[in-house]
Enzyme design. Sequence first.
Site, PDB file in Angstrom:
ATOM      1  N   HIS A  19       0.850  -1.208   0.000  1.00 44.94           N
ATOM      2  CA  HIS A  19       0.000   0.000   0.000  1.00 44.94           C
ATOM      3  C   HIS A  19       0.880   1.250   0.000  1.00 44.94           C
ATOM      4  O   HIS A  19       0.638   2.196  -0.751  1.00 44.94           O
ATOM      5  CB  HIS A  19      -0.838   0.087   1.284  1.00 44.94           C
ATOM      6  CG  HIS A  19      -1.896  -0.953   1.452  1.00 44.94           C
ATOM      7  ND1 HIS A  19      -2.030  -1.700   2.592  1.00 44.94           N
ATOM      8  CD2 HIS A  19      -2.912  -1.348   0.640  1.00 44.94           C
ATOM      9  CE1 HIS A  19      -3.063  -2.511   2.486  1.00 44.94           C
ATOM     10  NE2 HIS A  19      -3.620  -2.325   1.311  1.00 44.94           N
ATOM     11  N   LYS A  78     -17.720  -5.575   8.366  1.00 43.44           N
ATOM     12  CA  LYS A  78     -16.441  -6.282   8.278  1.00 43.44           C
ATOM     13  C   LYS A  78     -15.724  -6.187   9.631  1.00 43.44           C
ATOM     14  O   LYS A  78     -15.626  -5.098  10.201  1.00 43.44           O
ATOM     15  CB  LYS A  78     -15.599  -5.590   7.197  1.00 43.44           C
ATOM     16  CG  LYS A  78     -14.731  -6.512   6.380  1.00 43.44           C
ATOM     17  CD  LYS A  78     -14.273  -5.753   5.138  1.00 43.44           C
ATOM     18  CE  LYS A  78     -12.996  -6.263   4.559  1.00 43.44           C
ATOM     19  NZ  LYS A  78     -12.587  -5.518   3.371  1.00 43.44           N
ATOM     20  N   ARG A 104      -2.127  -6.016  -8.316  1.00 42.07           N
ATOM     21  CA  ARG A 104      -1.107  -7.011  -7.979  1.00 42.07           C
ATOM     22  C   ARG A 104      -0.997  -8.100  -9.038  1.00 42.07           C
ATOM     23  O   ARG A 104       0.068  -8.514  -9.408  1.00 42.07           O
ATOM     24  CB  ARG A 104      -1.427  -7.662  -6.631  1.00 42.07           C
ATOM     25  CG  ARG A 104      -1.105  -6.788  -5.463  1.00 42.07           C
ATOM     26  CD  ARG A 104      -1.761  -7.281  -4.213  1.00 42.07           C
ATOM     27  NE  ARG A 104      -3.187  -7.031  -4.248  1.00 42.07           N
ATOM     28  CZ  ARG A 104      -3.973  -7.082  -3.207  1.00 42.07           C
ATOM     29  NH1 ARG A 104      -3.482  -7.419  -2.042  1.00 42.07           N
ATOM     30  NH2 ARG A 104      -5.257  -6.820  -3.312  1.00 42.07           N
ATOM     31  N   SER A 163      -3.080  -7.417   3.299  1.00 43.31           N
ATOM     32  CA  SER A 163      -3.217  -7.245   4.745  1.00 43.31           C
ATOM     33  C   SER A 163      -3.633  -8.557   5.402  1.00 43.31           C
ATOM     34  O   SER A 163      -3.136  -8.907   6.473  1.00 43.31           O
ATOM     35  CB  SER A 163      -4.276  -6.174   5.058  1.00 43.31           C
ATOM     36  OG  SER A 163      -3.900  -4.947   4.512  1.00 43.31           O
TER      37      SER A 163
HETATM   38  P1  ADP Z   1      -9.656  -3.957   0.333  1.00 45.12           P
HETATM   39  O1  ADP Z   1     -10.110  -3.759   1.702  1.00 45.12           O
HETATM   40  O2  ADP Z   1     -10.490  -3.312  -0.731  1.00 45.12           O
HETATM   41  O3  ADP Z   1      -9.208  -5.362   0.018  1.00 45.12           O
HETATM   42  P2  ADP Z   1      -6.988  -3.149   0.904  1.00 45.12           P
HETATM   43  O4  ADP Z   1      -6.952  -2.286   2.096  1.00 45.12           O
HETATM   44  O5  ADP Z   1      -6.465  -4.539   1.072  1.00 45.12           O
HETATM   45  O6  ADP Z   1      -8.372  -3.095   0.207  1.00 45.12           O
HETATM   46  O7  ADP Z   1      -6.119  -2.487  -0.241  1.00 45.12           O
HETATM   47  C1  ADP Z   1      -6.505  -1.288  -0.853  1.00 45.12           C
HETATM   48  C2  ADP Z   1      -5.980  -1.237  -2.250  1.00 45.12           C
HETATM   49  O8  ADP Z   1      -4.567  -1.240  -2.211  1.00 45.12           O
HETATM   50  C3  ADP Z   1      -6.385  -2.457  -3.054  1.00 45.12           C
HETATM   51  O9  ADP Z   1      -7.504  -2.180  -3.802  1.00 45.12           O
HETATM   52  C4  ADP Z   1      -5.219  -2.668  -3.966  1.00 45.12           C
HETATM   53  O10 ADP Z   1      -5.461  -1.964  -5.154  1.00 45.12           O
HETATM   54  C5  ADP Z   1      -4.071  -1.990  -3.278  1.00 45.12           C
HETATM   55  N1  ADP Z   1      -3.103  -2.954  -2.771  1.00 45.12           N
HETATM   56  C6  ADP Z   1      -3.233  -3.802  -1.746  1.00 45.12           C
HETATM   57  N2  ADP Z   1      -2.124  -4.539  -1.563  1.00 45.12           N
HETATM   58  C7  ADP Z   1      -1.251  -4.132  -2.516  1.00 45.12           C
HETATM   59  C8  ADP Z   1       0.084  -4.510  -2.891  1.00 45.12           C
HETATM   60  N3  ADP Z   1       0.736  -5.477  -2.238  1.00 45.12           N
HETATM   61  N4  ADP Z   1       0.640  -3.880  -3.941  1.00 45.12           N
HETATM   62  C9  ADP Z   1      -0.039  -2.932  -4.607  1.00 45.12           C
HETATM   63  N5  ADP Z   1      -1.286  -2.531  -4.306  1.00 45.12           N
HETATM   64  C10 ADP Z   1      -1.892  -3.122  -3.288  1.00 45.12           C
END
Ligand code: ADP
Length: 160
Positions: free
Chosen positions: A17, A41, A94, A131
């Site tokens: 992120h 959630k 990703r 995450s």
């Molecule tokens: P969600 O709750 O929608 O799953 P996240 O908080 O996990 O979202 O992540 C937000 C955004 O960050 C995701 O939509 C994705 O586009 C991006 N993201 C998450 N992990 C990565 C990563 N390892 N590399 C690049 N972008 C990421």
Amino acid sequence: MRRAACPGSFDPITNGHLDIIMRASKLFDEVIVAVSINKTKTTLFTVDERMELIREAVRDHPQAATNVVVESSHGLLVDFCRAHDVASIVKGLRAVSDFDYELQMAQMNNRLAGVETLFMSTNPQYAFLSSSLVKDVARYGGDVSGLVPDIVLKHLRERL
Ligand code: ADP
């Protein structure tokens, strides 16, 4: 002012992120990290904790950016964009598996409010990171250092 939103749950923020946020901060005048409040959630960290971890991670980053702000967001992302005068959403991609859903969301958000979505390819170093995987590994004692900001590592150790 060219303003972009980086939306997500960030439960907690990972280096994947952070990489997207920092790269976006070089392309826009201001980047708003929109931390979603989703009452259905269950999250490990509260929205306030998630926001504070992002602020600290950005502050501690070697190229600390002064144009990144962190806000909470509930309801439709396009309503958040309207309220904060945001014309673009930046999302990290990703793998192909992310693409179908992200494309659908991008098209819906454009249809709802004319907001554009820009996809940034993940740093290959972090392509496997999410995450939820970080939490699973940390929960069972795995080493996630280097995958999350140091401040997150500290809080994960305390919490799990
Ligand atoms: P969600 O709750 O929608 O799953 P996240 O908080 O996990 O979202 O992540 C937000 C955004 O960050 C995701 O939509 C994705 O586009 C991006 N993201 C998450 N992990 C990565 C990563 N390892 N590399 C690049 N972008 C990421």
